[in-house]
Design a protein around this motif. Structure first.
Motif, PDB file in Angstrom:
ATOM      1  N   GLY A  82       0.789  -1.225   0.000  1.00  0.00           N
ATOM      2  CA  GLY A  82       0.000   0.000   0.000  1.00  0.00           C
ATOM      3  C   GLY A  82       0.818   1.269   0.000  1.00  0.00           C
ATOM      4  N   ILE A  83       2.138   1.169  -0.123  1.00  0.00           N
ATOM      5  CA  ILE A  83       2.992   2.345  -0.147  1.00  0.00           C
ATOM      6  C   ILE A  83       3.625   2.441  -1.536  1.00  0.00           C
ATOM      7  N   LEU A  84       3.208   3.441  -2.313  1.00  0.00           N
ATOM      8  CA  LEU A  84       3.788   3.676  -3.630  1.00  0.00           C
ATOM      9  C   LEU A  84       5.094   4.435  -3.437  1.00  0.00           C
ATOM     10  N   VAL A  85       6.186   3.908  -3.992  1.00  0.00           N
ATOM     11  CA  VAL A  85       7.509   4.512  -3.838  1.00  0.00           C
ATOM     12  C   VAL A  85       8.059   4.839  -5.225  1.00  0.00           C
ATOM     13  N   ILE A  86       8.452   6.109  -5.412  1.00  0.00           N
ATOM     14  CA  ILE A  86       9.060   6.560  -6.673  1.00  0.00           C
ATOM     15  C   ILE A  86      10.453   7.056  -6.336  1.00  0.00           C
ATOM     16  N   ARG A  87      11.478   6.458  -6.993  1.00  0.00           N
ATOM     17  CA  ARG A  87      12.877   6.798  -6.708  1.00  0.00           C
ATOM     18  C   ARG A  87      13.615   7.162  -7.991  1.00  0.00           C
ATOM     19  N   SER A  88      14.656   7.964  -7.811  1.00  0.00           N
ATOM     20  CA  SER A  88      15.564   8.269  -8.911  1.00  0.00           C
ATOM     21  C   SER A  88      16.987   8.232  -8.389  1.00  0.00           C
ATOM     22  N   ASN A  89      17.901   7.791  -9.258  1.00  0.00           N
ATOM     23  CA  ASN A  89      19.308   7.786  -8.859  1.00  0.00           C
ATOM     24  C   ASN A  89      19.947   9.151  -9.049  1.00  0.00           C
ATOM     25  N   GLY A  90      19.241  10.088  -9.686  1.00  0.00           N
ATOM     26  CA  GLY A  90      19.695  11.462  -9.781  1.00  0.00           C
ATOM     27  C   GLY A  90      20.805  11.720 -10.775  1.00  0.00           C
ATOM     28  N   LYS A  91      20.979  10.866 -11.752  1.00  0.00           N
ATOM     29  CA  LYS A  91      22.063  11.083 -12.720  1.00  0.00           C
ATOM     30  C   LYS A  91      21.484  11.590 -14.035  1.00  0.00           C
ATOM     31  N   ARG A  92      21.877  12.790 -14.413  1.00  0.00           N
ATOM     32  CA  ARG A  92      21.493  13.339 -15.702  1.00  0.00           C
ATOM     33  C   ARG A  92      22.766  13.613 -16.480  1.00  0.00           C
ATOM     34  N   LYS A  93      22.782  13.215 -17.718  1.00  0.00           N
ATOM     35  CA  LYS A  93      23.982  13.382 -18.531  1.00  0.00           C
ATOM     36  C   LYS A  93      24.039  14.799 -19.094  1.00  0.00           C
ATOM     37  N   ARG A  94      25.191  15.411 -18.994  1.00  0.00           N
ATOM     38  CA  ARG A  94      25.428  16.720 -19.617  1.00  0.00           C
ATOM     39  C   ARG A  94      25.881  16.491 -21.049  1.00  0.00           C
ATOM     40  N   GLU A  95      25.613  17.494 -21.861  1.00  0.00           N
ATOM     41  CA  GLU A  95      26.069  17.419 -23.241  1.00  0.00           C
ATOM     42  C   GLU A  95      27.593  17.384 -23.250  1.00  0.00           C
ATOM     43  N   GLU A  96      28.145  16.602 -24.163  1.00  0.00           N
ATOM     44  CA  GLU A  96      29.595  16.459 -24.253  1.00  0.00           C
ATOM     45  C   GLU A  96      30.217  17.742 -24.795  1.00  0.00           C
ATOM     46  N   GLU A  97      31.324  18.120 -24.200  1.00  0.00           N
ATOM     47  CA  GLU A  97      32.065  19.274 -24.698  1.00  0.00           C
ATOM     48  C   GLU A  97      32.975  18.815 -25.830  1.00  0.00           C
ATOM     49  N   GLU A  98      32.929  19.547 -26.922  1.00  0.00           N
ATOM     50  CA  GLU A  98      33.845  19.240 -28.023  1.00  0.00           C
ATOM     51  C   GLU A  98      35.208  19.828 -27.689  1.00  0.00           C
ATOM     52  N   GLU A  99      36.227  19.338 -28.389  1.00  0.00           N
ATOM     53  CA  GLU A  99      37.568  19.833 -28.137  1.00  0.00           C
ATOM     54  C   GLU A  99      37.621  21.335 -28.411  1.00  0.00           C
ATOM     55  N   GLY A 100      38.199  22.077 -27.478  1.00  0.00           N
ATOM     56  CA  GLY A 100      38.295  23.522 -27.608  1.00  0.00           C
ATOM     57  C   GLY A 100      37.067  24.253 -27.071  1.00  0.00           C
ATOM     58  N   CYS A 101      36.064  23.515 -26.608  1.00  0.00           N
ATOM     59  CA  CYS A 101      34.846  24.129 -26.060  1.00  0.00           C
ATOM     60  C   CYS A 101      34.799  23.877 -24.565  1.00  0.00           C
ATOM     61  N   LYS A 102      34.215  24.805 -23.845  1.00  0.00           N
ATOM     62  CA  LYS A 102      34.026  24.612 -22.411  1.00  0.00           C
ATOM     63  C   LYS A 102      32.793  25.381 -21.972  1.00  0.00           C
ATOM     64  N   TYR A 103      32.172  24.892 -20.918  1.00  0.00           N
ATOM     65  CA  TYR A 103      31.020  25.596 -20.357  1.00  0.00           C
ATOM     66  C   TYR A 103      31.509  26.864 -19.666  1.00  0.00           C
ATOM     67  N   ILE A 104      30.854  27.972 -19.903  1.00  0.00           N
ATOM     68  CA  ILE A 104      31.161  29.196 -19.168  1.00  0.00           C
ATOM     69  C   ILE A 104      30.081  29.500 -18.128  1.00  0.00           C
ATOM     70  N   ARG A 105      28.967  28.787 -18.221  1.00  0.00           N
ATOM     71  CA  ARG A 105      27.900  28.913 -17.226  1.00  0.00           C
ATOM     72  C   ARG A 105      27.121  27.605 -17.193  1.00  0.00           C
ATOM     73  N   LEU A 106      26.867  27.100 -16.012  1.00  0.00           N
ATOM     74  CA  LEU A 106      26.058  25.903 -15.815  1.00  0.00           C
ATOM     75  C   LEU A 106      24.945  26.252 -14.829  1.00  0.00           C
ATOM     76  N   GLU A 107      23.736  26.558 -15.334  1.00  0.00           N
ATOM     77  CA  GLU A 107      22.624  26.949 -14.479  1.00  0.00           C
ATOM     78  C   GLU A 107      21.593  25.843 -14.304  1.00  0.00           C
ATOM     79  N   ARG A 108      21.532  24.912 -15.250  1.00  0.00           N
ATOM     80  CA  ARG A 108      20.562  23.826 -15.127  1.00  0.00           C
ATOM     81  C   ARG A 108      21.082  22.827 -14.122  1.00  0.00           C
TER      82      ARG A 108
END
Length: 159
Positions: A82-108
């Motif tokens: 009678g107990i509904l349980v919803i779980r997540s492992n909390g892993k979300r993949k970020r977009e891959e950085e190409e060579e010479g590219c880098k994130y300058i802001r990560l807000e999500r």
């Protein structure tokens, strides 16, 4: 000390006070006010992920936004019949950085690791629970059991 100033009094009676104000039926109150849990590692993300619960004539439907998570990242189970349980492992993949590219802001923010528990009302058919994850929305459907047949009264003639 007034009851309003005492936070333990307020937290302990919040569901009761709202129930009295809004006159929720007991079965709906169980869905609206999920299980209270102690501050343990599993409940840290419980309030972070909001859930909408729809009560239809034939089923209860839970809607939860889970952006960036796939169905393999989410686990839906029923504990203690009678107990509904919803779980997540909390892993979300970020977009891959190409060579010479880098994130300058990560807000999500990465999706949090979370666990949500709901006490299902009596009359919930736990053997037919279904879940689907589509476009970042998890939908869990819990069918209701048909109401028990009403007892028939048969008048017996006394001889």
């Amino acid at each position: 000390m007034s009851p309003v100033a005492d936070s333990s009094y307020l937290n302990g009676n919040l569901a009761s006070a709202v129930n009295q104000l809004l006159n929720f039926p007991e079965s709906i109150e169980k869905l609206v006010f999920p299980l209270r849990s102690h501050d343990n590692q599993e409940s840290k993300g419980m309030a972070a992920v909001p859930v909408d619960v729809l009560d239809t004539p034939r089923e209860y439907i839970f809607y939860m936004d889970v952006p960036g998570l796939s169905k393999s990242d989410i686990q839906v189970t029923v504990e203690d019949e009678g107990i509904l349980v919803i779980r997540s492992n909390g892993k979300r993949k970020r977009e891959e950085e190409e060579e010479g590219c880098k994130y300058i802001r990560l807000e999500r923010r990465a999706s949090p690791k979370f666990t949500r528990k709901f006490r299902l009302p009596d009359g919930s058919n736990v053997s037919t629970i279904s879940a689907k994850c589509d476009n970042g929305v998890l939908t869990v459907t819990v069918e209701k059991l048909p109401p028990p047949p009403k007892s028939k009264t048969i008048e017996v003639t006394i001889s």
